[in-house]
Motif scaffolding. Structure first.
Motif, PDB file in Angstrom:
ATOM      1  N   ASP A   1       2.369   7.520 -14.051  1.00  0.00           N
ATOM      2  CA  ASP A   1       3.188   6.526 -14.749  1.00  0.00           C
ATOM      3  C   ASP A   1       2.320   5.344 -15.173  1.00  0.00           C
ATOM      4  OD1 ASP A   1       5.481   7.981 -14.399  1.00  0.00           O
ATOM      5  OD2 ASP A   1       6.310   6.720 -12.805  1.00  0.00           O
ATOM      6  N   PRO A   2       2.579   4.789 -16.376  1.00  0.00           N
ATOM      7  CA  PRO A   2       1.850   3.580 -16.766  1.00  0.00           C
ATOM      8  C   PRO A   2       2.334   2.391 -15.943  1.00  0.00           C
ATOM      9  CG  PRO A   2       3.449   4.163 -18.460  1.00  0.00           C
ATOM     10  CD  PRO A   2       3.478   5.258 -17.426  1.00  0.00           C
ATOM     11  N   ILE A   3       1.407   1.567 -15.503  1.00  0.00           N
ATOM     12  CA  ILE A   3       1.747   0.414 -14.669  1.00  0.00           C
ATOM     13  C   ILE A   3       1.042  -0.822 -15.203  1.00  0.00           C
ATOM     14  CG2 ILE A   3       2.169   1.729 -12.556  1.00  0.00           C
ATOM     15  CD1 ILE A   3      -0.666   0.922 -11.671  1.00  0.00           C
ATOM     16  N   GLU A   4       1.492  -1.981 -14.759  1.00  0.00           N
ATOM     17  CA  GLU A   4       0.798  -3.225 -15.041  1.00  0.00           C
ATOM     18  C   GLU A   4       0.561  -3.943 -13.724  1.00  0.00           C
ATOM     19  OE1 GLU A   4       2.983  -5.965 -17.464  1.00  0.00           O
ATOM     20  OE2 GLU A   4       4.871  -5.400 -16.557  1.00  0.00           O
ATOM     21  N   ILE A   5      -0.509  -4.715 -13.684  1.00  0.00           N
ATOM     22  CA  ILE A   5      -0.831  -5.490 -12.498  1.00  0.00           C
ATOM     23  C   ILE A   5      -0.246  -6.875 -12.693  1.00  0.00           C
ATOM     24  CG2 ILE A   5      -2.672  -6.444 -11.084  1.00  0.00           C
ATOM     25  CD1 ILE A   5      -4.428  -4.113 -12.117  1.00  0.00           C
ATOM     26  N   VAL A   6       0.558  -7.319 -11.734  1.00  0.00           N
ATOM     27  CA  VAL A   6       1.213  -8.614 -11.810  1.00  0.00           C
ATOM     28  C   VAL A   6       0.674  -9.492 -10.687  1.00  0.00           C
ATOM     29  CG1 VAL A   6       3.430  -9.816 -11.699  1.00  0.00           C
ATOM     30  CG2 VAL A   6       3.278  -7.574 -12.790  1.00  0.00           C
ATOM     31  N   VAL A   7       0.276 -10.712 -11.041  1.00  0.00           N
ATOM     32  CA  VAL A   7      -0.194 -11.673 -10.051  1.00  0.00           C
ATOM     33  C   VAL A   7       0.979 -12.561  -9.675  1.00  0.00           C
ATOM     34  CG1 VAL A   7      -1.838 -13.508  -9.538  1.00  0.00           C
ATOM     35  CG2 VAL A   7      -2.494 -11.650 -11.081  1.00  0.00           C
ATOM     36  N   GLY A   8       1.345 -12.541  -8.405  1.00  0.00           N
ATOM     37  CA  GLY A   8       2.471 -13.342  -7.937  1.00  0.00           C
ATOM     38  C   GLY A   8       2.100 -14.805  -7.778  1.00  0.00           C
ATOM     39  N   PRO A   9       3.089 -15.665  -7.554  1.00  0.00           N
ATOM     40  CA  PRO A   9       2.815 -17.094  -7.404  1.00  0.00           C
ATOM     41  C   PRO A   9       1.906 -17.411  -6.218  1.00  0.00           C
ATOM     42  CG  PRO A   9       5.176 -16.631  -7.124  1.00  0.00           C
ATOM     43  CD  PRO A   9       4.504 -15.353  -7.465  1.00  0.00           C
ATOM     44  N   ASP A  10       1.907 -16.527  -5.223  1.00  0.00           N
ATOM     45  CA  ASP A  10       1.053 -16.741  -4.056  1.00  0.00           C
ATOM     46  C   ASP A  10      -0.309 -16.061  -4.204  1.00  0.00           C
ATOM     47  OD1 ASP A  10       1.894 -14.140  -3.886  1.00  0.00           O
ATOM     48  OD2 ASP A  10       2.544 -14.241  -1.806  1.00  0.00           O
TER      49      ASP A  10
ATOM     50  N   GLY B   1       0.803  -1.213   0.000  1.00  0.00           N
ATOM     51  CA  GLY B   1       0.000   0.000   0.000  1.00  0.00           C
ATOM     52  C   GLY B   1       0.833   1.258   0.000  1.00  0.00           C
ATOM     53  N   HIS B   2       2.152   1.118   0.061  1.00  0.00           N
ATOM     54  CA  HIS B   2       3.045   2.262   0.043  1.00  0.00           C
ATOM     55  C   HIS B   2       3.566   2.466  -1.379  1.00  0.00           C
ATOM     56  CE1 HIS B   2       3.116   2.479   4.390  1.00  0.00           C
ATOM     57  NE2 HIS B   2       3.268   1.174   4.408  1.00  0.00           N
ATOM     58  N   PRO B   3       3.793   3.714  -1.776  1.00  0.00           N
ATOM     59  CA  PRO B   3       4.344   3.947  -3.116  1.00  0.00           C
ATOM     60  C   PRO B   3       5.688   3.257  -3.283  1.00  0.00           C
ATOM     61  CG  PRO B   3       3.733   6.023  -2.062  1.00  0.00           C
ATOM     62  CD  PRO B   3       3.589   4.945  -1.040  1.00  0.00           C
ATOM     63  N   GLN B   4       5.923   2.711  -4.461  1.00  0.00           N
ATOM     64  CA  GLN B   4       7.190   2.043  -4.725  1.00  0.00           C
ATOM     65  C   GLN B   4       8.169   3.035  -5.322  1.00  0.00           C
ATOM     66  OE1 GLN B   4       6.730  -1.494  -7.021  1.00  0.00           O
ATOM     67  NE2 GLN B   4       5.023  -2.228  -5.815  1.00  0.00           N
ATOM     68  N   PRO B   5       9.458   2.868  -5.029  1.00  0.00           N
ATOM     69  CA  PRO B   5      10.454   3.751  -5.629  1.00  0.00           C
ATOM     70  C   PRO B   5      10.393   3.658  -7.146  1.00  0.00           C
ATOM     71  CG  PRO B   5      11.452   2.319  -3.967  1.00  0.00           C
ATOM     72  CD  PRO B   5      10.043   1.871  -4.173  1.00  0.00           C
ATOM     73  N   GLY B   6      10.570   4.779  -7.814  1.00  0.00           N
ATOM     74  CA  GLY B   6      10.560   4.780  -9.270  1.00  0.00           C
ATOM     75  C   GLY B   6       9.193   4.993  -9.872  1.00  0.00           C
ATOM     76  N   LEU B   7       8.145   4.976  -9.087  1.00  0.00           N
ATOM     77  CA  LEU B   7       6.794   5.231  -9.591  1.00  0.00           C
ATOM     78  C   LEU B   7       6.372   6.639  -9.211  1.00  0.00           C
ATOM     79  CD1 LEU B   7       4.733   2.004  -8.866  1.00  0.00           C
ATOM     80  CD2 LEU B   7       5.539   2.842 -11.053  1.00  0.00           C
ATOM     81  N   ARG B   8       5.829   7.340 -10.192  1.00  0.00           N
ATOM     82  CA  ARG B   8       5.285   8.671  -9.936  1.00  0.00           C
ATOM     83  C   ARG B   8       3.845   8.694 -10.398  1.00  0.00           C
ATOM     84  NH1 ARG B   8      10.085  11.476 -13.015  1.00  0.00           N
ATOM     85  NH2 ARG B   8       9.019  10.204 -14.518  1.00  0.00           N
ATOM     86  N   GLU B   9       3.099   9.635  -9.925  1.00  0.00           N
ATOM     87  CA  GLU B   9       1.709   9.758 -10.328  1.00  0.00           C
ATOM     88  C   GLU B   9       1.633   9.934 -11.843  1.00  0.00           C
ATOM     89  OE1 GLU B   9      -2.204  12.495  -9.397  1.00  0.00           O
ATOM     90  OE2 GLU B   9      -0.503  12.529  -8.016  1.00  0.00           O
TER      91      GLU B   9
ATOM     92  N   PRO C   1       5.982  -0.855 -12.754  1.00  0.00           N
ATOM     93  CA  PRO C   1       6.094   0.055 -13.901  1.00  0.00           C
ATOM     94  C   PRO C   1       6.010  -0.747 -15.198  1.00  0.00           C
ATOM     95  CG  PRO C   1       8.002   0.265 -12.434  1.00  0.00           C
ATOM     96  CD  PRO C   1       7.168  -0.845 -11.919  1.00  0.00           C
ATOM     97  N   LEU C   2       5.320  -0.200 -16.167  1.00  0.00           N
ATOM     98  CA  LEU C   2       5.193  -0.839 -17.467  1.00  0.00           C
ATOM     99  C   LEU C   2       6.539  -0.770 -18.166  1.00  0.00           C
ATOM    100  CD1 LEU C   2       3.105  -2.180 -19.296  1.00  0.00           C
ATOM    101  CD2 LEU C   2       2.662   0.049 -20.294  1.00  0.00           C
ATOM    102  N   GLN C   3       7.064  -1.919 -18.541  1.00  0.00           N
ATOM    103  CA  GLN C   3       8.374  -1.979 -19.179  1.00  0.00           C
ATOM    104  C   GLN C   3       8.223  -1.780 -20.681  1.00  0.00           C
ATOM    105  OE1 GLN C   3      11.220  -2.316 -17.385  1.00  0.00           O
ATOM    106  NE2 GLN C   3       9.933  -2.285 -15.571  1.00  0.00           N
ATOM    107  N   ARG C   4       9.095  -0.986 -21.257  1.00  0.00           N
ATOM    108  CA  ARG C   4       9.101  -0.821 -22.710  1.00  0.00           C
ATOM    109  C   ARG C   4       9.631  -2.092 -23.338  1.00  0.00           C
ATOM    110  NH1 ARG C   4       9.848   4.591 -25.538  1.00  0.00           N
ATOM    111  NH2 ARG C   4      10.059   2.990 -27.100  1.00  0.00           N
ATOM    112  N   LEU C   5       9.090  -2.433 -24.478  1.00  0.00           N
ATOM    113  CA  LEU C   5       9.513  -3.629 -25.179  1.00  0.00           C
ATOM    114  C   LEU C   5      10.888  -3.404 -25.791  1.00  0.00           C
ATOM    115  CD1 LEU C   5       8.865  -6.443 -26.282  1.00  0.00           C
ATOM    116  CD2 LEU C   5       7.801  -5.319 -28.244  1.00  0.00           C
TER     117      LEU C   5
END
Length: 77
Positions: free
Chosen positions: A25-34, A15-23, A41-45
């Protein structure tokens, strides 16, 4: 001094902002193994890296007999 004084960054999904993210910024939702969700952050191809990975994968694939001619010889629908 409790946990707030820690020099460790907060864990992803806390719930805390992650380093490197600013208001904005494009992001993606990642589902972890758990099953936890994290916003990353959305990675450029990187097309060169993708092409290199695909060439490496292709080198591991066995060569199989062609199926084009048998497909062409069969009746179509």
């Amino acid at each position: 001094m409790g946990a707030l004084a820690s020099s460790q960054p907060p864990p992803p999904g806390s719930g805390h902002p992650q380093p490197g993210l600013r208001e904005g910024d494009p992001i993606e939702i990642v589902v972890g193994p758990d099953g936890r969700l994290s916003l990353e952050p959305l990675q450029r191809l990187d097309r060169r890296a993708l092409a290199a990975d695909l060439r490496q994968l292709q080198a591991t694939m066995p060569i199989t007999p062609s199926v084009i001619e048998p497909c062409r010889a069969q009746e179509r629908w």
